[in-house]
Enzyme design. Structure first.
Site, PDB file in Angstrom:
ATOM      1  CE  LYS A  85      49.041  38.961  21.900  1.00 15.90           C
ATOM      2  NZ  LYS A  85      47.809  38.786  22.685  1.00 15.90           N
ATOM      3  N   GLY A  90      52.239  37.574  38.877  1.00 13.24           N
ATOM      4  CA  GLY A  90      51.969  38.684  37.978  1.00 13.24           C
ATOM      5  C   GLY A  90      50.786  39.514  38.424  1.00 13.24           C
ATOM      6  N   GLY A  93      49.780  42.524  36.897  1.00 12.40           N
ATOM      7  CA  GLY A  93      49.416  43.515  35.894  1.00 12.40           C
ATOM      8  C   GLY A  93      47.920  43.743  35.922  1.00 12.40           C
ATOM      9  CG  ASN A  94      46.172  46.585  33.259  1.00  9.43           C
ATOM     10  OD1 ASN A  94      46.505  47.287  34.223  1.00  9.43           O
ATOM     11  ND2 ASN A  94      46.326  46.986  32.008  1.00  9.43           N
ATOM     12  CB  VAL A  95      44.784  40.048  33.555  1.00  5.41           C
ATOM     13  CG1 VAL A  95      44.071  38.739  33.870  1.00  5.41           C
ATOM     14  CG2 VAL A  95      44.356  40.568  32.192  1.00  5.41           C
TER      15      VAL A  95
END
Length: 349
Positions: free
Chosen positions: A79, A179, A181-183
């Protein structure tokens, strides 16, 4: 550019990266290359300190080792993180500097899109390094991994709902999503299409307003999501949110989401089980994205069918984990970690 190795006990290699000309500060961590070159995304976010950023990259890279192993990929875990606000501090020079840092590892680490990054950003990194995936164009380009991540999480949500609630779909169930976000957004669309009622929260009010308008979701304050009356809690933001403080507040039967490292500690898996909450291990649930990226790294020509087959296999793995956990009377988290450890031991033998 200054690249300084950081001493750690568990990881194979960890580097602090700094480029004063571009303002880059961050870390690259390679947790394991037992199964193959380390792979895992690059994220950019605000950290309160370098220590916090280092702890994050260590946890995330370890999680990638488990994620790649659970997905049956010939890849290890790594990462990278950049310290800073992606809405203000992200520049082409900064991204190119990070690309040069990745290139120095000579393929021991492959990077891709993660929090605070886009496919366009990956293209900038690719100007400096060959070891980047998640590109929008090219012979084996995989593009934005978030739709595939969301599909894998959706499968995990449905699988856990079947085990804990006896439901074959999400129709009539309420899912609290942390959340967007994109996901998170892609997951919401899938769950809404399957009949779920959504309760949502996010630090970005615009995203919340969009979810309310598009899916008739109920919006709640950030901290209120833990107390929301729902059947399923889907964490899709930062990690460490399942802990001694939040778990007692949950009023759900299932936790299954897209966030990495959802458990603050291993003991929190036991806390969920003691609260009669079925936990779908995050590094299995959210493995779709790295499967999509792996197709690019491994240069798979028929990417769509390969990814679809891997997602089906990942769903079978989740089923096996949940079934074994029920039979043994233990947390699915511990079963998942055991399966991964056994797989890696065989590979290392």
């Amino acid at each position: 550019m200054q690249i300084t190795q950081v001493a750690t006990k568990e990881h194979e290699e960890v580097y602090r990266v700094e480029d004063r000309d571009s303002g880059l500060r961050g870390f690259i961590a390679i947790h394991s290359t037992t199964l193959g070159p380390a792979a895992g995304g690059l994220r950019m976010r605000v950290y309160r300190s370098e220590d916090e950023a280092l702890n994050d990259v260590l946890r995330l890279s370890r999680g990638m080792t488990f994620k790649n192993a659970a997905a049956g990929l010939p890849l290890g875990g790594g990462k990278a993180v950049i310290i800073g606000d992606p809405s203000k501090g992200k520049t082409p020079d900064l991204l190119r500097a990070m690309g040069r840092a990745v290139e120095t590892l000579a393929g021991r680490y492959w990077t891709a899109e993660d929090m605070g990054m886009t496919t366009a950003d990956m293209a900038v990194l690719a100007e400096e390094t060959a070891y980047v995936a998640g590109l929008a164009g090219g012979a084996y380009a995989s593009g934005d991994p978030s739709p595939v991540t969301a599909r894998g999480v959706f499968n995990a949500v449905r699988r856990a709902a079947k085990h804990r609630l006896g439901k074959d779909s999400l129709d009539g169930l309420t899912v609290a999503v942390q959340g967007l976000g994109n996901v998170g957004r892609h997951l919401c669309a899938l769950m809404h299409g399957d009949g779920a009622r959504l309760i949502v929260t996010d630090i970005d009010a615009t995203r919340v307003a969009g979810a309310v308008a598009e899916w008739s979701a109920e919006a709640v304050a950030e901290d209120a999501i833990y107390h929301a009356g729902a059947d399923i809690f889907a964490p899709c933001a930062i990690g460490g949110i399942l802990n001694a403080e939040t778990i007692p507040a949950l009023r759900v039967a299932v936790v299954a989401g897209g966030a990495n490292n959802q458990l603050a500690t291993d003991a929190d898996a036991g806390r969920l089980a003691a609260s009669d909450i079925l936990y779908a291990p995050d590094f299995v649930a959210n493995g779709g994205g790295i499967i999509n990226v792996a197709a690019e790294i491994l240069k798979i020509s028929d990417r769509e069918s390969w990814v679809a087959a891997r997602l089906t296999a990942l769903d079978r793995t989740m089923e096996a984990i949940l079934s074994a956990a029920k039979a043994e009377g233990v947390s699915p988290h511990h079963v998942a970690e055991r399966i991964v450890a056994e797989h890696m031991a065989r590979a290392a033998a």
